[in-house]
Design an enzyme around this catalytic site. Structure first.
Site, PDB file in Angstrom:
ATOM      1  N   PRO A 125      -2.247   0.356  -7.120  1.00 29.01           N
ATOM      2  CG  PRO A 125      -3.530   0.116  -5.179  1.00 29.01           C
ATOM      3  CD  PRO A 125      -2.461  -0.551  -5.983  1.00 29.01           C
TER       4      PRO A 125
ATOM      5  CE  LYS B 299       4.855   1.497 -10.105  1.00 26.10           C
ATOM      6  NZ  LYS B 299       5.526   0.582 -11.028  1.00 26.10           N
TER       7      LYS B 299
ATOM      8  CG  ASP C  45      10.501  -1.329 -13.383  1.00 26.83           C
ATOM      9  OD1 ASP C  45       9.692  -1.909 -12.633  1.00 26.83           O
ATOM     10  OD2 ASP C  45      11.725  -1.486 -13.300  1.00 26.83           O
TER      11      ASP C  45
ATOM     12  CE1 TYR D 280      13.337   2.035  -0.115  1.00 25.60           C
ATOM     13  CE2 TYR D 280      11.973   1.595  -2.042  1.00 25.60           C
ATOM     14  CZ  TYR D 280      12.916   1.189  -1.116  1.00 25.60           C
ATOM     15  OH  TYR D 280      13.441  -0.078  -1.192  1.00 25.60           O
TER      16      TYR D 280
END
Ligand code: IMP
Length: 190
Positions: A10, A12, A65, A145
């Site tokens: 979600p 992204k 990706d 990250y």
């Protein structure tokens, strides 16, 4: 024209919608159809995923990706970013980075968008450079990250920036901007 963004993430989808929102004549819709993630580079994963999904739904579709690359660790975790995040996590990464200071903490995020329609597959790439922070820092934004990455020219981590702020400079923003330019040209050519 409707274009499908195939993702189960979600964060992204939200970033993608925000970036492509002002593209006139195009509507982005999220779909959550899993696709096989071949073992390989981000480019290989995005190309395979976009082609695979197009053969399944026969509608314009893109995947994205991405990965996190630490220069002093020769690009680790890179293509293994998801697995590493789910196993050793940010604490494990900070432990691996204990002996590295200053410039040695350089890292980047890279994003590859793979788009496929009746004309075949196209790839678009984006990178954001910065450094690994010395500790986990978050205001609750972002994911993975984000809480250990400080982009160049900033002193906050991505997880201390709002989604709108991150979406102005992120790797995903840069790859999606390239994609947007391509779509604009395509839509305006007869
Ligand atoms: P994916 O395979 O493209 O979904 O992403 C691989 C992994 O890279 C994700 O599971 C995250 O761990 C990491 N990653 C990708 N983009 C970001 C980001 O914008 N912020 C933080 N981590 C990210």
């Amino acid at each position: 024209m409707k274009i499908y963004f195939a993702t189960g993430n979600p964060h992204k989808l939200k970033e993608g919608e925000m970036i492509l929102r002002d593209l006139k004549g195009v509507k982005i819709e999220g779909i959550n159809i899993p696709y096989p993630e071949v073992q390989g580079t981000l480019e290989e994963v995005a190309e395979f995923g976009a082609k695979y999904l197009y053969t399944r739904i026969k509608k314009p579709v893109f995947v994205e990706d991405s990965g996190f690359f630490i220069e002093v660790l020769k690009g680790f975790p890179g293509s293994y970013s998801r697995y590493v995040q789910e196993t050793i996590g940010n604490r494990g990464i900070l432990k691996l980075m204990e002996d590295f200071k200053g410039e040695e903490r350089r890292a980047y995020f890279k994003s590859v968008v793979g788009y496929c329609d009746e004309d075949g597959v196209k790839l678009f790439k984006g990178v954001v450079r910065g450094k690994v922070s010395y500790e986990i820092r978050s205001k609750g934004y972002g994911f993975a990250y984000d809480s250990i990455f400080i982009p160049e020219g900033e002193d906050r981590t991505f997880a201390e920036m709002t989604t709108v702020e991150k979406s102005r400079i992120s790797h995903r923003k840069r790859a999606l901007e390239e994609f947007k330019e391509y779509l604009k040209k395509r839509l305006s050519s007869p």
